[in-house]
Design an enzyme around this catalytic site. Structure first.
Site, PDB file in Angstrom:
ATOM      1  CG  ASP A  59      90.631 -48.858 108.827  1.00 53.01           C
ATOM      2  OD1 ASP A  59      91.427 -49.785 108.622  1.00 53.01           O
ATOM      3  OD2 ASP A  59      90.689 -47.775 108.216  1.00 53.01           O
TER       4      ASP A  59
ATOM      5  CG  ASN B 106      97.657 -53.129 111.134  1.00 53.46           C
ATOM      6  OD1 ASN B 106      98.570 -53.655 110.496  1.00 53.46           O
ATOM      7  ND2 ASN B 106      96.576 -52.622 110.538  1.00 53.46           N
TER       8      ASN B 106
ATOM      9  CE1 TYR C 148     105.133 -46.992 106.778  1.00 48.53           C
ATOM     10  CE2 TYR C 148     107.275 -47.974 106.364  1.00 48.53           C
ATOM     11  CZ  TYR C 148     105.933 -48.114 106.649  1.00 48.53           C
ATOM     12  OH  TYR C 148     105.389 -49.357 106.810  1.00 48.53           O
TER      13      TYR C 148
ATOM     14  CE  LYS D  44     105.170 -48.532 110.199  1.00 48.65           C
ATOM     15  NZ  LYS D  44     103.999 -49.067 110.901  1.00 48.65           N
TER      16      LYS D  44
ATOM     17  CB  THR E 269      98.378 -54.401 101.734  1.00 43.39           C
ATOM     18  OG1 THR E 269      99.498 -53.507 101.835  1.00 43.39           O
ATOM     19  CG2 THR E 269      98.563 -55.538 102.724  1.00 43.39           C
TER      20      THR E 269
HETATM   21  N1  NAD Z   1     102.192 -54.373 103.580  1.00 44.06           N
HETATM   22  C1  NAD Z   1     103.457 -54.507 103.925  1.00 44.06           C
HETATM   23  O1  NAD Z   1     104.258 -55.256 103.289  1.00 44.06           O
HETATM   24  C2  NAD Z   1     103.998 -53.758 105.128  1.00 44.06           C
HETATM   25  C3  NAD Z   1     105.374 -53.716 105.314  1.00 44.06           C
HETATM   26  C4  NAD Z   1     105.883 -53.080 106.439  1.00 44.06           C
HETATM   27  C5  NAD Z   1     105.005 -52.512 107.343  1.00 44.06           C
HETATM   28  N2  NAD Z   1     103.663 -52.532 107.115  1.00 44.06           N
HETATM   29  C6  NAD Z   1     102.800 -51.907 108.115  1.00 44.06           C
HETATM   30  O2  NAD Z   1     101.673 -52.743 108.364  1.00 44.06           O
HETATM   31  C7  NAD Z   1     100.552 -51.933 108.734  1.00 44.06           C
HETATM   32  C8  NAD Z   1      99.363 -52.287 107.849  1.00 44.06           C
HETATM   33  O3  NAD Z   1      99.686 -51.955 106.516  1.00 44.06           O
HETATM   34  P1  NAD Z   1      98.886 -52.513 105.241  1.00 44.06           P
HETATM   35  O4  NAD Z   1      99.912 -52.924 104.262  1.00 44.06           O
HETATM   36  O5  NAD Z   1      97.838 -53.470 105.681  1.00 44.06           O
HETATM   37  O6  NAD Z   1      98.266 -51.141 104.708  1.00 44.06           O
HETATM   38  P2  NAD Z   1      96.729 -50.707 104.399  1.00 44.06           P
HETATM   39  O7  NAD Z   1      96.826 -49.329 103.856  1.00 44.06           O
HETATM   40  O8  NAD Z   1      96.063 -51.763 103.597  1.00 44.06           O
HETATM   41  O9  NAD Z   1      96.058 -50.695 105.835  1.00 44.06           O
HETATM   42  C9  NAD Z   1      96.295 -49.695 106.784  1.00 44.06           C
HETATM   43  C10 NAD Z   1      94.979 -49.348 107.449  1.00 44.06           C
HETATM   44  O10 NAD Z   1      95.216 -48.355 108.476  1.00 44.06           O
HETATM   45  C11 NAD Z   1      94.115 -47.462 108.445  1.00 44.06           C
HETATM   46  N3  NAD Z   1      94.483 -46.160 109.049  1.00 44.06           N
HETATM   47  C12 NAD Z   1      95.291 -45.210 108.520  1.00 44.06           C
HETATM   48  N4  NAD Z   1      95.339 -44.139 109.318  1.00 44.06           N
HETATM   49  C13 NAD Z   1      94.540 -44.410 110.381  1.00 44.06           C
HETATM   50  C14 NAD Z   1      94.194 -43.685 111.544  1.00 44.06           C
HETATM   51  N5  NAD Z   1      94.665 -42.439 111.768  1.00 44.06           N
HETATM   52  N6  NAD Z   1      93.381 -44.270 112.448  1.00 44.06           N
HETATM   53  C15 NAD Z   1      92.873 -45.511 112.229  1.00 44.06           C
HETATM   54  N7  NAD Z   1      93.157 -46.237 111.125  1.00 44.06           N
HETATM   55  C16 NAD Z   1      93.985 -45.688 110.217  1.00 44.06           C
HETATM   56  C17 NAD Z   1      93.776 -47.313 106.963  1.00 44.06           C
HETATM   57  O11 NAD Z   1      92.459 -46.811 106.754  1.00 44.06           O
HETATM   58  C18 NAD Z   1      93.975 -48.739 106.451  1.00 44.06           C
HETATM   59  O12 NAD Z   1      92.772 -49.477 106.437  1.00 44.06           O
HETATM   60  C19 NAD Z   1     101.027 -50.490 108.624  1.00 44.06           C
HETATM   61  O13 NAD Z   1     101.422 -50.020 109.892  1.00 44.06           O
HETATM   62  C20 NAD Z   1     102.210 -50.580 107.701  1.00 44.06           C
HETATM   63  O14 NAD Z   1     103.110 -49.503 107.885  1.00 44.06           O
HETATM   64  C21 NAD Z   1     103.141 -53.138 106.019  1.00 44.06           C
END
Ligand code: NAD
Length: 312
Positions: free
Chosen positions: A43, A105, A169, A173, A203
């Site tokens: 991360d 992720n 975004y 995706k 989140t």
């Molecule tokens: N939460 C949802 O309902 C939801 C819905 C659709 C998709 N997603 C996808 O799920 C994944 C996780 O999302 P989340 O909700 O846990 O968000 P989050 O922001 O809590 O977690 C994302 C993590 O990715 C890390 N990150 C960002 N850029 C980075 C990089 N360049 N290198 C390494 N790490 C990096 C961040 O520091 C963070 O800890 C994402 O890809 C998001 O697009 C989430």
């Protein structure tokens, strides 16, 4: 390396989870470790929109896994550049000697409508979500091939198919989904599977989702049908078991699939395919404009010309 203990189906495996310092990635890393895998917790530790960095989130989750009796190392490189993505993959080999499971992720979102997005917003979103996923795959695949086992689980989004603004975004995706389909095809001869989850969970990324949906409804961009689709965002730990399953021996035949996962639900998306076709005799030359205008509404487009109203 199949584990005899059904509670630890990933015993002996090495997993890499990107963006595992928070949210869904953290839950996936904890679940993979509980299932027996040794885990690289990657991360960068930046803000939701991708600005800044901190070593804390990755180190905290690696520590949490070790305190629970598992094995984990932290890595704080960004997935978004070619060379640093290579370091992320290398940390698995350096720490554990192999790599079996890759969970892409890491992701960022900047909540914007099209005219609010500038070049820097677009580049940052594509760099983390799409290029980051691609770069990790590109560097990991030779290592998976050499190790004789491979499970890649990418992270898509329902915005791939059902947009709500955030066009950068959504595009990133969509790219992740196409990458998943392509790599599933390319890696099948090696027995390496490639799937994606389109998760939903509570989140920091979705903390304001209710307010944003209300705003879209107020602007007339989200109709009652779409707004009524209830997918209550729940704890990210409810996403993680599906990732453990896709990473296991038991999922050897599953590839090129996109699953909607969160709360109490697991869904599977259909593959986009050509629905209907019209033909013209090639010797008659190109389609005349008036023929297309008359033919398409009652053939290809019968039942609705625009996708947008159906998304509402
Ligand atoms: N939460 C949802 O309902 C939801 C819905 C659709 C998709 N997603 C996808 O799920 C994944 C996780 O999302 P989340 O909700 O846990 O968000 P989050 O922001 O809590 O977690 C994302 C993590 O990715 C890390 N990150 C960002 N850029 C980075 C990089 N360049 N290198 C390494 N790490 C990096 C961040 O520091 C963070 O800890 C994402 O890809 C998001 O697009 C989430």
């Amino acid at each position: 390396m199949s584990s005899p203990d059904p509670t630890r189906p990933l015993e002996g495996r090495v997993a890499l989870v990107t963006g595992a310092g928070r949210g869904i990635g953290r839950a996936e890393a904890l679940a993979l470790a509980a299932a027996g895998a040794r885990v690289v917790v990657n991360d960068l530790g930046g803000a939701e929109g991708g600005v800044g960095s901190s070593q804390g989130p990755a180190q905290d989750v690696a520590q949490e896994i070790r305190e629970a009796g598992g094995e984990a190392v932290a890595n704080t490189d960004s997935v978004a550049e070619w060379a640093s993505a290579q370091r992320v993959v290398a940390s698995a080999v350096e720490s554990f000697g192999r790599l079996d499971i890759v969970v892409n992720n890491a992701g960022i979102v900047r909540h914007q409508m099209i005219e609010e997005i500038d070049e820097a917003d677009f580049d940052a979103t594509i760099a983390v979500n799409l290029k980051g996923t691609f770069a990790i795959c590109r560097h990991a695949i030779p290592v998976l091939r050499a190790g004789g086992y491979g499970r890649i689980i990418n992270t898509a989004s329902n915005q791939w198919a059902a947009p709500i603004g955030n066009a950068h975004y959504a595009a990133s995706k969509g790219g992740v989904t196409s990458l998943t389909y392509d790599l599933a095809f390319e890696l099948q001869p090696d027995g390496i599977t490639v799937n994606a989850v389109a998760p939903f969970a509570l989140t920091r990324m979705t903390a304001d989702a209710g307010a944003r949906d209300a705003d879209l409804q107020a602007r007339g961009l989200m109709g009652a049908t779409r707004a009524a689709v209830k997918e209550p965002r729940a704890d990210p730990s409810l996403v993680a078991p599906m990732v453990v399953y896709l990473a296991s021996d038991a999922a050897a035949e599953i590839s090129g699939r996109v699953f909607r996962v969160g709360g109490p639900k697991i869904g599977i998306y259909g593959h986009p395919s050509e629905e209907r076709t019209v033909f013209r005799d090639e010797t008659d030359g190109p389609w005349p404009y008036d023929q297309l205008a008359a033919l398409l509404p009652r053939t290809l487009l019968a039942g609705g010309a625009s996708r947008a109203p159906h998304l509402r």
